[in-house]
Write a protein that holds these residues in place. Structure first.
Motif, PDB file in Angstrom:
ATOM      1  N   ASP A   1      -9.559   0.220  -3.479  1.00  0.00           N
ATOM      2  CA  ASP A   1      -8.135   0.424  -3.762  1.00  0.00           C
ATOM      3  C   ASP A   1      -7.905   0.352  -5.272  1.00  0.00           C
ATOM      4  OD1 ASP A   1      -7.702   0.504  -1.047  1.00  0.00           O
ATOM      5  OD2 ASP A   1      -6.875  -1.522  -0.911  1.00  0.00           O
TER       6      ASP A   1
ATOM      7  N   PHE B   1     -11.951  -2.906   0.519  1.00  0.00           N
ATOM      8  CA  PHE B   1     -10.729  -3.126  -0.265  1.00  0.00           C
ATOM      9  C   PHE B   1     -10.976  -2.978  -1.764  1.00  0.00           C
ATOM     10  CE2 PHE B   1      -9.090  -5.163   3.624  1.00  0.00           C
ATOM     11  CZ  PHE B   1      -7.838  -4.577   3.670  1.00  0.00           C
TER      12      PHE B   1
ATOM     13  N   MET C   1      -0.291   0.118  -4.371  1.00  0.00           N
ATOM     14  CA  MET C   1      -1.727   0.353  -4.289  1.00  0.00           C
ATOM     15  C   MET C   1      -2.025   1.741  -3.726  1.00  0.00           C
ATOM     16  SD  MET C   1      -2.925  -2.395  -5.576  1.00  0.00           S
ATOM     17  CE  MET C   1      -4.632  -1.920  -5.378  1.00  0.00           C
ATOM     18  N   ASP C   2      -2.974   2.403  -4.365  1.00  0.00           N
ATOM     19  CA  ASP C   2      -3.484   3.692  -3.887  1.00  0.00           C
ATOM     20  C   ASP C   2      -4.692   3.397  -2.996  1.00  0.00           C
ATOM     21  OD1 ASP C   2      -4.758   6.116  -3.490  1.00  0.00           O
ATOM     22  OD2 ASP C   2      -4.673   6.740  -5.580  1.00  0.00           O
ATOM     23  N   VAL C   3      -4.558   3.702  -1.702  1.00  0.00           N
ATOM     24  CA  VAL C   3      -5.628   3.375  -0.751  1.00  0.00           C
ATOM     25  C   VAL C   3      -6.492   4.586  -0.407  1.00  0.00           C
ATOM     26  CG1 VAL C   3      -4.254   1.505   0.237  1.00  0.00           C
ATOM     27  CG2 VAL C   3      -4.189   3.781   1.304  1.00  0.00           C
TER      28      VAL C   3
ATOM     29  N   ARG D   1     -10.352   4.156  -0.580  1.00  0.00           N
ATOM     30  CA  ARG D   1     -10.866   3.307   0.515  1.00  0.00           C
ATOM     31  C   ARG D   1     -10.958   4.092   1.813  1.00  0.00           C
ATOM     32  NH1 ARG D   1      -7.512  -0.628   3.781  1.00  0.00           N
ATOM     33  NH2 ARG D   1      -6.118  -0.733   1.987  1.00  0.00           N
TER      34      ARG D   1
ATOM     35  N   ASP E   1       0.846  -1.199   0.000  1.00  0.00           N
ATOM     36  CA  ASP E   1       0.000   0.000   0.000  1.00  0.00           C
ATOM     37  C   ASP E   1       0.879   1.245   0.000  1.00  0.00           C
ATOM     38  OD1 ASP E   1      -2.279  -1.566   0.095  1.00  0.00           O
ATOM     39  OD2 ASP E   1      -2.352  -1.575   2.279  1.00  0.00           O
TER      40      ASP E   1
END
Length: 226
Positions: free
Chosen positions: A89, A86, A13-15, A18, A9
């Protein structure tokens, strides 16, 4: 052999979506009927998160009172790392290109994350990342692991990885939080912090990584051409 250990993350991954959706849920669940609240924009919210603004302060900025802020914080903690959130994301732009460059260069690649097995597997399967991270290159928390603090848990993951992985002549770590920096520094690994995740440059500088770069692609280019 050269090795790159990357956090998941932040670098990959762009969180932000979320976290923002959970923020909206917390605000909705804690506001009183007909209460006028101030829903922060995603940009405003994410800037606060990246500067490590406490959850209660985010609640106050949104117009909640002290009792609501406490409930807001509780709901957020219970929800942010659960399904169905999730699904919000997304891949950081150019992250796949960066991983492909690493693989094509013959660099050994591993991922190290505070996600649990089911949380990591979900994203690996959804975005077809298994070719970059086979199971013996995935370091994460077990589904029943009792978390303490990331800055304590992540160095333990690093110790496990270094004990299990084949020896490497040189190892780099890429991550976006103080936990990544702490884990790398504790084990004498070169650390590149990236600004594509949940900490801004000011917060990253406090922990003195070797370098601070924009994203995983910038980090990979530096490693390849240094």
């Amino acid at each position: 052999m050269l090795r790159l250990i990357t956090d998941f993350d932040g670098p990959i991954m762009d969180v932000s979506e979320r976290y923002y959706r959970v923020y909206q849920l917390c605000l909705q669940k804690t506001r009183y009927p007909d209460q006028a609240v101030t829903e922060l924009s995603k940009a405003e919210f994410w800037q606060l998160k990246r500067s490590q603004t406490p959850e209660k302060e985010i609640a106050f900025k949104s117009g909640l009172d002290a009792e609501q802020a406490q409930e807001f914080t509780k709901i957020r903690k219970q929800t942010v790392h659960t399904q169905p959130y999730f699904q919000y994301d997304s891949l950081v732009p150019d992250a796949l290109d960066a991983l492909s460059k690493v693989q094509q260069a013959g660099i050994d690649l591993a991922v190290m994350t505070m996600r649990r097995v089911r949380e990591l597997d979900y994203a690996v399967d959804k975005y077809d990342l298994g070719g970059f991270f086979p199971e013996n290159r995935r370091y994460c928390l077990s589904n029943d692991y009792v978390k303490t603090r990331d800055v304590e848990d992540k160095p333990l993951l690093m110790a496990r990885a270094l004990a299990e992985l084949p020896p490497a002549a040189e190892t780099w770590m890429v991550g976006d939080t103080e936990a990544d920096i702490t884990a790398a520094k504790k084990h004498g690994i070169k650390m590149i912090a990236v600004e594509s995740g949940i900490r801004d440059r000011i917060q990253l500088e406090l922990y003195q990584p070797d370098l601070i770069l924009q994203d995983l692609g910038s980090a990979v280019d530096l490693i390849l051409f240094s």
